[in-house]
Design a protein around this motif. Structure first.
Motif, PDB file in Angstrom:
ATOM      1  N   LEU A   1      -1.651  14.392   0.260  1.00 19.64           N
ATOM      2  CA  LEU A   1      -0.974  13.133   0.547  1.00 19.64           C
ATOM      3  C   LEU A   1       0.185  12.905  -0.408  1.00 19.64           C
ATOM      4  O   LEU A   1       1.265  12.458  -0.013  1.00 19.64           O
ATOM      5  CB  LEU A   1      -1.961  11.960   0.447  1.00 19.64           C
ATOM      6  CG  LEU A   1      -2.809  11.643   1.668  1.00 19.64           C
ATOM      7  CD1 LEU A   1      -3.696  10.438   1.389  1.00 19.64           C
ATOM      8  CD2 LEU A   1      -1.955  11.391   2.914  1.00 19.64           C
ATOM      9  N   ALA A   2      -0.055  13.250  -1.693  1.00 20.74           N
ATOM     10  CA  ALA A   2       1.009  13.115  -2.680  1.00 20.74           C
ATOM     11  C   ALA A   2       2.184  14.026  -2.339  1.00 20.74           C
ATOM     12  O   ALA A   2       3.353  13.658  -2.445  1.00 20.74           O
ATOM     13  CB  ALA A   2       0.470  13.410  -4.075  1.00 20.74           C
ATOM     14  N   LEU A   3       1.866  15.247  -1.907  1.00 21.90           N
ATOM     15  CA  LEU A   3       2.897  16.208  -1.527  1.00 21.90           C
ATOM     16  C   LEU A   3       3.678  15.700  -0.307  1.00 21.90           C
ATOM     17  O   LEU A   3       4.905  15.787  -0.265  1.00 21.90           O
ATOM     18  CB  LEU A   3       2.264  17.553  -1.226  1.00 21.90           C
ATOM     19  CG  LEU A   3       3.203  18.676  -0.746  1.00 21.90           C
ATOM     20  CD1 LEU A   3       4.238  18.986  -1.814  1.00 21.90           C
ATOM     21  CD2 LEU A   3       2.394  19.929  -0.399  1.00 21.90           C
TER      22      LEU A   3
ATOM     23  N   THR B   1      -6.936   2.278   7.353  1.00 21.27           N
ATOM     24  CA  THR B   1      -6.489   3.027   6.178  1.00 21.27           C
ATOM     25  C   THR B   1      -7.065   4.436   6.215  1.00 21.27           C
ATOM     26  O   THR B   1      -8.155   4.662   6.735  1.00 21.27           O
ATOM     27  CB  THR B   1      -6.930   2.333   4.874  1.00 21.27           C
ATOM     28  OG1 THR B   1      -8.368   2.273   4.821  1.00 21.27           O
ATOM     29  CG2 THR B   1      -6.358   0.926   4.791  1.00 21.27           C
ATOM     30  N   LEU B   2      -6.316   5.372   5.658  1.00 19.39           N
ATOM     31  CA  LEU B   2      -6.727   6.774   5.576  1.00 19.39           C
ATOM     32  C   LEU B   2      -6.589   7.204   4.118  1.00 19.39           C
ATOM     33  O   LEU B   2      -5.479   7.305   3.590  1.00 19.39           O
ATOM     34  CB  LEU B   2      -5.852   7.644   6.477  1.00 19.39           C
ATOM     35  CG  LEU B   2      -5.983   7.350   7.975  1.00 19.39           C
ATOM     36  CD1 LEU B   2      -4.755   7.832   8.729  1.00 19.39           C
ATOM     37  CD2 LEU B   2      -7.243   8.001   8.536  1.00 19.39           C
ATOM     38  N   THR B   3      -7.718   7.415   3.443  1.00 15.06           N
ATOM     39  CA  THR B   3      -7.698   7.640   2.005  1.00 15.06           C
ATOM     40  C   THR B   3      -8.370   8.949   1.619  1.00 15.06           C
ATOM     41  O   THR B   3      -9.109   9.554   2.400  1.00 15.06           O
ATOM     42  CB  THR B   3      -8.411   6.488   1.274  1.00 15.06           C
ATOM     43  OG1 THR B   3      -9.783   6.439   1.719  1.00 15.06           O
ATOM     44  CG2 THR B   3      -7.746   5.152   1.571  1.00 15.06           C
ATOM     45  N   ALA B   4      -8.096   9.354   0.380  1.00 17.80           N
ATOM     46  CA  ALA B   4      -8.750  10.511  -0.225  1.00 17.80           C
ATOM     47  C   ALA B   4      -8.920  10.212  -1.709  1.00 17.80           C
ATOM     48  O   ALA B   4      -8.037   9.605  -2.331  1.00 17.80           O
ATOM     49  CB  ALA B   4      -7.926  11.776  -0.023  1.00 17.80           C
TER      50      ALA B   4
ATOM     51  N   ILE C   1       0.863  -1.184   0.000  1.00 16.66           N
ATOM     52  CA  ILE C   1       0.000   0.000   0.000  1.00 16.66           C
ATOM     53  C   ILE C   1       0.898   1.231   0.000  1.00 16.66           C
ATOM     54  O   ILE C   1       1.596   1.500   0.976  1.00 16.66           O
ATOM     55  CB  ILE C   1      -0.934   0.009   1.233  1.00 16.66           C
ATOM     56  CG1 ILE C   1      -1.857  -1.211   1.209  1.00 16.66           C
ATOM     57  CG2 ILE C   1      -1.764   1.290   1.265  1.00 16.66           C
ATOM     58  CD1 ILE C   1      -2.721  -1.348   2.454  1.00 16.66           C
ATOM     59  N   ASP C   2       0.881   1.972  -1.100  1.00 15.81           N
ATOM     60  CA  ASP C   2       1.849   3.054  -1.245  1.00 15.81           C
ATOM     61  C   ASP C   2       1.214   4.437  -1.326  1.00 15.81           C
ATOM     62  O   ASP C   2       1.834   5.429  -0.959  1.00 15.81           O
ATOM     63  CB  ASP C   2       2.689   2.816  -2.512  1.00 15.81           C
ATOM     64  CG  ASP C   2       3.814   3.823  -2.656  1.00 15.81           C
ATOM     65  OD1 ASP C   2       4.583   3.981  -1.694  1.00 15.81           O
ATOM     66  OD2 ASP C   2       3.902   4.468  -3.721  1.00 15.81           O
ATOM     67  N   GLY C   3      -0.034   4.538  -1.781  1.00 10.31           N
ATOM     68  CA  GLY C   3      -0.614   5.852  -2.046  1.00 10.31           C
ATOM     69  C   GLY C   3      -1.338   6.495  -0.891  1.00 10.31           C
ATOM     70  O   GLY C   3      -1.765   7.654  -0.993  1.00 10.31           O
TER      71      GLY C   3
ATOM     72  N   SER D   1       3.186  -0.363  10.260  1.00  7.05           N
ATOM     73  CA  SER D   1       2.721   0.813   9.530  1.00  7.05           C
ATOM     74  C   SER D   1       3.477   0.927   8.217  1.00  7.05           C
ATOM     75  O   SER D   1       4.600   0.424   8.090  1.00  7.05           O
ATOM     76  CB  SER D   1       2.925   2.082  10.364  1.00  7.05           C
ATOM     77  OG  SER D   1       4.288   2.236  10.737  1.00  7.05           O
ATOM     78  N   ASN D   2       2.862   1.595   7.238  1.00  8.91           N
ATOM     79  CA  ASN D   2       3.577   1.820   5.983  1.00  8.91           C
ATOM     80  C   ASN D   2       4.264   3.182   6.003  1.00  8.91           C
ATOM     81  O   ASN D   2       4.130   3.966   6.957  1.00  8.91           O
ATOM     82  CB  ASN D   2       2.651   1.648   4.778  1.00  8.91           C
ATOM     83  CG  ASN D   2       1.623   2.772   4.647  1.00  8.91           C
ATOM     84  OD1 ASN D   2       1.500   3.640   5.522  1.00  8.91           O
ATOM     85  ND2 ASN D   2       0.885   2.759   3.557  1.00  8.91           N
ATOM     86  N   ARG D   3       4.999   3.463   4.937  1.00  8.25           N
ATOM     87  CA  ARG D   3       5.827   4.670   4.875  1.00  8.25           C
ATOM     88  C   ARG D   3       4.993   5.938   5.033  1.00  8.25           C
ATOM     89  O   ARG D   3       5.365   6.851   5.784  1.00  8.25           O
ATOM     90  CB  ARG D   3       6.582   4.689   3.548  1.00  8.25           C
ATOM     91  CG  ARG D   3       7.338   5.986   3.259  1.00  8.25           C
ATOM     92  CD  ARG D   3       8.093   5.904   1.940  1.00  8.25           C
ATOM     93  NE  ARG D   3       8.630   7.200   1.555  1.00  8.25           N
ATOM     94  CZ  ARG D   3       7.953   8.098   0.852  1.00  8.25           C
ATOM     95  NH1 ARG D   3       6.701   7.835   0.450  1.00  8.25           N
ATOM     96  NH2 ARG D   3       8.501   9.256   0.538  1.00  8.25           N
ATOM     97  N   LEU D   4       3.854   6.019   4.337  1.00 10.27           N
ATOM     98  CA  LEU D   4       3.069   7.241   4.372  1.00 10.27           C
ATOM     99  C   LEU D   4       2.424   7.458   5.746  1.00 10.27           C
ATOM    100  O   LEU D   4       2.262   8.602   6.186  1.00 10.27           O
ATOM    101  CB  LEU D   4       2.007   7.218   3.271  1.00 10.27           C
ATOM    102  CG  LEU D   4       1.500   8.578   2.777  1.00 10.27           C
ATOM    103  CD1 LEU D   4       2.651   9.518   2.463  1.00 10.27           C
ATOM    104  CD2 LEU D   4       0.599   8.411   1.556  1.00 10.27           C
ATOM    105  N   ALA D   5       2.059   6.392   6.427  1.00 12.02           N
ATOM    106  CA  ALA D   5       1.526   6.534   7.790  1.00 12.02           C
ATOM    107  C   ALA D   5       2.595   7.099   8.716  1.00 12.02           C
ATOM    108  O   ALA D   5       2.320   7.958   9.558  1.00 12.02           O
ATOM    109  CB  ALA D   5       1.037   5.185   8.308  1.00 12.02           C
TER     110      ALA D   5
END
Length: 283
Positions: A276-278, A263-266, A124-126, A141-145
């Motif tokens: 999130l991309a930024l 998960t936390l999505t948009a 899960i990357d995005g 946890s993943n990198r973005l978290a």
């Protein structure tokens, strides 16, 4: 919460049917159920005889139910009491679980995360994703978290407890809706999991610690709310990207461990998606 002579807090108000009924009875406004709300009431909520009347049972029987002297009440009686207390489906199920004195639906803690879940989390990357246990300790946890919560100074790799983090004074700066979205729902979910893991000494210690250290937690715990996995919008005030609104989903891992994937999505094209991309690019 109660404590014994050594000061160690116990989960009596989680696993004790009578204490749960008393807490919920105190929350029902007599006027909302068609009863006079006179000024002579010494305690808030309904009297025992009023609750018995609304549930269609005798006062003596309801008294014995609260005192733990009614053995194995029927589903019909429990449903009637649940209606009188205006419980939702999740809290009604909790009431039945307490009254049945059965542990067939109790869960068993797993010491770690299954390799397949670790693989999925890494893929899960995005958007931010993490795995919590029943106490809401961060197991993975993943990198973005880690980037998202790292902006608040939260080190997810150290395996912190999310409930402790949320009741830290600084967390109110990070969550504009701290009371309604974060802590209130978190405490209600913790109560449900505490009943499913009644012999968990670490859970007992966590609840006792938070009750002593944080008045807000103690007051929320006393409300006796019970909630399933909460979903919905969460707003973050992030120091790097500003106000960030993400949709939170929680998925219970179906292995009886009490673990959950969060998960936390948009949606693409939204402000949250762009931020999130930024955040991912800056990290």
């Amino acid at each position: 919460m109660s404590s014994d002579a050594t000061g160690i807090h116990k989960l009596e108000d989680v696993v004790d049917l009578g204490k749960f009924l008393q807490a919920r009875r105190a929350r029902v406004n007599p006027g909302e159920v068609g009863l006079p709300d006179d000024a002579r009431r010494r305690v808030p909520g309904l009297r025992r005889e009023e609750l018995a009347l609304l549930a269609g049972v005798s006062v003596d029987y309801y008294t014995r139910l609260e005192q733990g002297r009614a053995k194995r009440p029927s589903d019909q009686v429990l449903d009637a009491v649940a209606r009188a207390l205006r419980l939702d489906e999740t809290t009604r199920a909790h009431l039945h679980r307490l009254a049945g004195n059965s542990r067939r639906d109790m869960l068993r803690e797993r010491s770690g995360v299954r390799p397949s879940l670790e693989t999925m989390l890494a893929a899960i990357d995005g958007f931010p994703a993490l795995i919590l246990n029943h106490r809401q300790d961060v197991l993975a946890s993943n990198r973005l978290a880690r980037l998202l919560y790292g902006g608040f100074g939260w080190e997810l790799e150290s395996g912190p407890n999310f409930v402790r983090l949320l009741f830290d004074d600084d967390s109110r700066e990070f969550f504009p809706d701290w009371y309604a979205v974060c802590s209130h729902e978190t405490v209600a979910q913790l109560r449900k999991m505490a009943a499913l893991f009644p012999d968990d000494a670490e859970m007992t210690a966590l609840i006792g610690e938070l009750s002593v250290r944080h008045r807000d937690f103690a007051e929320m715990w006393a409300h006796a709310e019970v909630m399933d996995c909460n979903i919905g919008w969460v707003r973050f005030e992030h120091p790097m990207v500003g106000l960030l609104q993400l949709y939170k989903d929680q998925f219970r891992v179906a292995d009886g461990s009490g673990q959950m994937l969060v998960t936390l999505t948009a949606a693409p094209g939204t402000d949250g998606y762009e931020k999130l991309a930024l955040l991912g690019a800056e990290g």
